[in-house]
Design an enzyme around this catalytic site. Structure first.
Site, PDB file in Angstrom:
ATOM      1  N   PRO A  11       1.281 -16.943 -67.810  1.00 45.74           N
ATOM      2  CG  PRO A  11       0.228 -14.787 -68.018  1.00 45.74           C
ATOM      3  CD  PRO A  11       0.151 -16.103 -67.354  1.00 45.74           C
ATOM      4  CG  ASN A  12       4.193 -12.912 -71.123  1.00 47.11           C
ATOM      5  OD1 ASN A  12       4.058 -13.016 -72.192  1.00 47.11           O
ATOM      6  ND2 ASN A  12       3.376 -12.346 -70.372  1.00 47.11           N
ATOM      7  NE  ARG A  19       8.466 -12.008 -69.151  1.00 49.65           N
ATOM      8  CZ  ARG A  19       7.480 -12.339 -68.084  1.00 49.65           C
ATOM      9  NH1 ARG A  19       7.435 -13.441 -67.675  1.00 49.65           N
ATOM     10  NH2 ARG A  19       6.783 -11.286 -67.456  1.00 49.65           N
ATOM     11  CE1 TYR A  24       9.545 -11.948 -64.161  1.00 50.22           C
ATOM     12  CE2 TYR A  24      10.223 -10.930 -66.037  1.00 50.22           C
ATOM     13  CZ  TYR A  24       9.290 -11.112 -65.086  1.00 50.22           C
ATOM     14  OH  TYR A  24       8.123 -10.278 -64.876  1.00 50.22           O
ATOM     15  CG  ASN A  75       5.305 -17.836 -61.793  1.00 51.23           C
ATOM     16  OD1 ASN A  75       4.581 -16.621 -61.619  1.00 51.23           O
ATOM     17  ND2 ASN A  75       6.691 -17.516 -61.619  1.00 51.23           N
ATOM     18  CB  ALA A  78       0.691 -10.515 -65.657  1.00 53.97           C
ATOM     19  CG  HIS A  81       0.241  -8.780 -60.512  1.00 58.14           C
ATOM     20  ND1 HIS A  81       0.860  -9.017 -59.180  1.00 58.14           N
ATOM     21  CD2 HIS A  81       0.986  -9.121 -61.270  1.00 58.14           C
ATOM     22  CE1 HIS A  81       1.932  -9.358 -59.401  1.00 58.14           C
ATOM     23  NE2 HIS A  81       2.164  -9.290 -60.876  1.00 58.14           N
ATOM     24  CG  ASP A  88     -13.844 -16.514 -57.698  1.00 57.70           C
ATOM     25  OD1 ASP A  88     -13.572 -16.161 -56.423  1.00 57.70           O
ATOM     26  OD2 ASP A  88     -14.618 -16.181 -58.488  1.00 57.70           O
ATOM     27  CD  GLU A  99       1.077 -15.343 -55.373  1.00 59.45           C
ATOM     28  OE1 GLU A  99       0.559 -15.309 -54.171  1.00 59.45           O
ATOM     29  OE2 GLU A  99       1.053 -14.309 -56.107  1.00 59.45           O
ATOM     30  CG  HIS A 101       5.235 -13.994 -58.272  1.00 54.40           C
ATOM     31  ND1 HIS A 101       4.667 -14.158 -59.313  1.00 54.40           N
ATOM     32  CD2 HIS A 101       4.340 -13.884 -57.148  1.00 54.40           C
ATOM     33  CE1 HIS A 101       3.594 -13.850 -59.017  1.00 54.40           C
ATOM     34  NE2 HIS A 101       3.216 -13.586 -57.781  1.00 54.40           N
ATOM     35  CB  SER A 103      10.936 -11.021 -60.070  1.00 49.30           C
ATOM     36  OG  SER A 103       9.505 -10.953 -60.313  1.00 49.30           O
ATOM     37  NE  ARG A 108       9.475  -6.825 -61.605  1.00 42.20           N
ATOM     38  CZ  ARG A 108       9.101  -7.491 -62.679  1.00 42.20           C
ATOM     39  NH1 ARG A 108       8.735  -8.870 -62.304  1.00 42.20           N
ATOM     40  NH2 ARG A 108       8.943  -7.001 -63.842  1.00 42.20           N
ATOM     41  NE  ARG A 112       5.995  -6.178 -62.853  1.00 41.61           N
ATOM     42  CZ  ARG A 112       5.650  -6.583 -63.935  1.00 41.61           C
ATOM     43  NH1 ARG A 112       5.106  -7.617 -63.915  1.00 41.61           N
ATOM     44  NH2 ARG A 112       5.936  -5.992 -64.930  1.00 41.61           N
TER      45      ARG A 112
HETATM   46  C1  DHK Z   1       6.252 -13.329 -63.487  1.00 40.08           C
HETATM   47  C2  DHK Z   1       5.429 -12.380 -64.253  1.00 40.08           C
HETATM   48  O1  DHK Z   1       5.192 -12.955 -65.740  1.00 40.08           O
HETATM   49  C3  DHK Z   1       5.092 -11.375 -63.940  1.00 40.08           C
HETATM   50  O2  DHK Z   1       3.825 -10.717 -64.531  1.00 40.08           O
HETATM   51  C4  DHK Z   1       4.925 -11.066 -62.296  1.00 40.08           C
HETATM   52  C5  DHK Z   1       5.983 -13.062 -62.072  1.00 40.08           C
HETATM   53  C6  DHK Z   1       5.892 -11.686 -61.568  1.00 40.08           C
HETATM   54  C7  DHK Z   1       7.642 -13.647 -61.644  1.00 40.08           C
HETATM   55  O3  DHK Z   1       8.635 -13.142 -60.766  1.00 40.08           O
HETATM   56  O4  DHK Z   1       7.844 -14.810 -61.841  1.00 40.08           O
HETATM   57  O5  DHK Z   1       4.474  -9.832 -62.190  1.00 40.08           O
END
Ligand code: DHK
Length: 146
Positions: A11-12, A19, A24, A75, A78, A81, A88, A99, A101, A103, A108, A112
């Site tokens: 997401p996002n 963003r 990021y 990635n 959120a 977390h 699963d 995995e 990320h 950031s 942070r 997180r």
């Molecule tokens: C991306 C997100 O959207 C956050 O919710 C994570 C992660 C960190 C990133 O750093 O790519 O906490």
């Protein structure tokens, strides 16, 4: 045809570029995807690059990767977390998971610092921006070759 590495984004991450660019980065997800495709070409692997804001869709894709993929780079945004369901699904896939990320999540907020994904992953790359995806492709292509 060799099985692709599934490269899943949660997401996002479709909002990259606009963003919180100080956290990021300024690159869009499409730009990161293009870099990943070039890296995959250099490593002699294929990738299936996807993004969803929906937990269930990500789980469907992990299940698809269990049948059709060679490995999973994720990635989870959120969901990483919080999502036991994603944990699963990844565990059940039987595929090597890396995995990523963008950031440094450990520098942070405390919420997180916990990951549901790291315990079912071969490794974790965080804090290196989009380069983390490229390093993950390199690492996974070695893993699946051996
Ligand atoms: C991306 C997100 O959207 C956050 O919710 C994570 C992660 C960190 C990133 O750093 O790519 O906490």
């Amino acid at each position: 045809m060799a099985h692709p590495i599934f490269l899943l984004n949660g997401p996002n991450l479709n909002m990259l570029g606009t963003r919180e660019p100080h956290i990021y980065g300024k690159q869009t997800l499409a730009e990161i995807e293009a870099e990943c495709r070039e890296k995959a070409r250099q490593c002699g692997v294929t990738i299936d690059f996807r993004q969803s804001n929906h937990e269930g869709v990500l789980i469907d894709w992990v299940q698809e990767a269990a049948g059709k993929g060679s490995a999973i780079i994720i990635n989870p945004g959120a969901y990483g977390h919080a999502s036991i369901a994603l944990h699963d699904a990844l565990k059940g896939s039987g595929k090597p998971v890396v995995e990523v990320h963008l950031s440094n999540v450990f520098a942070r907020e405390a919420f997180r610092h916990r990951s549901m994904i790291t315990p079912v992953s071969v490794g974790l790359i965080c804090g290196l921006g989009s380069r983390g995806y490229l390093l993950a492709i390199e690492a996974v292509s070695h893993l699946i070759a051996t």
